[in-house]
Design an enzyme around this catalytic site. Structure first.
Site, PDB file in Angstrom:
ATOM      1  N   ASN A  53     -28.812   5.735 -24.624  1.00 24.14           N
ATOM      2  CA  ASN A  53     -29.922   4.841 -24.961  1.00 24.14           C
ATOM      3  C   ASN A  53     -31.171   5.234 -24.179  1.00 24.14           C
ATOM      4  O   ASN A  53     -31.104   5.707 -23.039  1.00 24.14           O
ATOM      5  CB  ASN A  53     -29.556   3.362 -24.798  1.00 24.14           C
ATOM      6  CG  ASN A  53     -29.012   2.977 -23.451  1.00 24.14           C
ATOM      7  OD1 ASN A  53     -28.487   3.821 -22.717  1.00 24.14           O
ATOM      8  ND2 ASN A  53     -29.125   1.713 -23.094  1.00 24.14           N
ATOM      9  N   CYS A  64     -31.066   3.079 -29.367  1.00 18.97           N
ATOM     10  CA  CYS A  64     -29.652   3.003 -28.986  1.00 18.97           C
ATOM     11  C   CYS A  64     -29.046   4.403 -28.887  1.00 18.97           C
ATOM     12  O   CYS A  64     -29.512   5.352 -29.533  1.00 18.97           O
ATOM     13  CB  CYS A  64     -28.856   2.217 -30.017  1.00 18.97           C
ATOM     14  SG  CYS A  64     -29.204   0.457 -30.047  1.00 18.97           S
ATOM     15  N   GLU A  66     -26.249   5.556 -30.097  1.00 24.07           N
ATOM     16  CA  GLU A  66     -25.698   6.081 -31.353  1.00 24.07           C
ATOM     17  C   GLU A  66     -26.822   6.645 -32.229  1.00 24.07           C
ATOM     18  O   GLU A  66     -26.661   7.687 -32.885  1.00 24.07           O
ATOM     19  CB  GLU A  66     -24.972   4.980 -32.134  1.00 24.07           C
ATOM     20  CG  GLU A  66     -23.848   4.296 -31.381  1.00 24.07           C
ATOM     21  CD  GLU A  66     -24.300   3.037 -30.650  1.00 24.07           C
ATOM     22  OE1 GLU A  66     -25.349   3.091 -29.969  1.00 24.07           O
ATOM     23  OE2 GLU A  66     -23.603   2.018 -30.737  1.00 24.07           O
TER      24      GLU A  66
HETATM   25  N1  THU Z   1     -27.497  -0.357 -27.057  1.00 24.26           N
HETATM   26  C1  THU Z   1     -26.998   0.826 -27.498  1.00 24.26           C
HETATM   27  O1  THU Z   1     -27.368   1.902 -27.000  1.00 24.26           O
HETATM   28  N2  THU Z   1     -26.086   0.803 -28.498  1.00 24.26           N
HETATM   29  C2  THU Z   1     -25.625  -0.340 -29.102  1.00 24.26           C
HETATM   30  O2  THU Z   1     -24.869  -0.250 -30.060  1.00 24.26           O
HETATM   31  C3  THU Z   1     -26.021  -1.643 -28.588  1.00 24.26           C
HETATM   32  C4  THU Z   1     -27.126  -1.637 -27.610  1.00 24.26           C
HETATM   33  C5  THU Z   1     -28.502  -0.336 -25.992  1.00 24.26           C
HETATM   34  C6  THU Z   1     -29.887  -0.743 -26.420  1.00 24.26           C
HETATM   35  C7  THU Z   1     -30.494  -1.208 -25.111  1.00 24.26           C
HETATM   36  O3  THU Z   1     -31.020  -0.069 -24.444  1.00 24.26           O
HETATM   37  C8  THU Z   1     -29.317  -1.733 -24.321  1.00 24.26           C
HETATM   38  O4  THU Z   1     -28.141  -1.250 -24.981  1.00 24.26           O
HETATM   39  C9  THU Z   1     -29.243  -3.234 -24.251  1.00 24.26           C
HETATM   40  O5  THU Z   1     -29.319  -3.798 -25.499  1.00 24.26           O
END
Ligand code: THU
Length: 147
Positions: A53, A64, A66
């Site tokens: 992220n 995110c 993914e």
């Molecule tokens: N986040 C992800 O990287 N993947 C997910 O599927 C859910 C959330 C990250 C986004 C943000 O940087 C942190 O988690 C908190 O929401």
């Protein structure tokens, strides 16, 4: 690994994929949420593409893990062949992370291009929750809807 929608990784490949997701989480830029996330995508040629992220001082612009991984894979020219995904969130004592709604859709794009239904390994310290992308995103909208 054979072709087809039901191709599944070997246990050793699953372990390597989870290790890659942990490695990616180590590079996370998450100073605002303090929630580092790593994702790793396994392709049918054995390649693993990772993402973490990436947050922003303008909070709502966070990317995110993914989504970053999918952007890297598509940007490398990959168009399908997605066999499995591992996602890890580095917070202890909570449920395994599952991809957010937007990431489910983003993952679906690369999966649909190769007509695979990837296994999604949702990883916490104490549990690996195994689901498929179709379980996470039934009746998905994808490229074929625009054909
Ligand atoms: N986040 C992800 O990287 N993947 C997910 O599927 C859910 C959330 C990250 C986004 C943000 O940087 C942190 O988690 C908190 O929401």
């Amino acid at each position: 690994m054979g072709g087809g929608a039901k191709m599944r990784p070997e246990p050793a490949q699953e372990q390597a994929l989870i290790a890659a997701a942990y490695g990616a989480a180590g590079a996370a830029y998450a100073p605002y949420s303090d929630y580092p996330v790593g994702a790793a995508l396994l392709f049918d040629d054995g390649a693993i593409v990772t993402g973490c992220n990436v947050e922003n001082a303008s909070y709502g612009l966070a990317l995110c893990a993914e989504t970053v991984a999918v952007a890297k894979a598509l940007g490398e020219g990959r168009r399908g062949g997605l066999v499995a995904v591992a996602v890890v969130g580095l917070k202890s004592g909570i449920e395994p992370i599952t991809p957010c709604g937007r990431c489910r859709q983003v993952l679906n794009e690369v999966a649909a291009l190769g007509a695979t239904d990837p296994l999604v390994l949702c990883v916490s310290e104490s549990e690996v929750r195994r689901v498929t992308l179709a379980m996470l995103l039934p009746h998905a909208f994808g490229p074929s809807n625009l054909a």
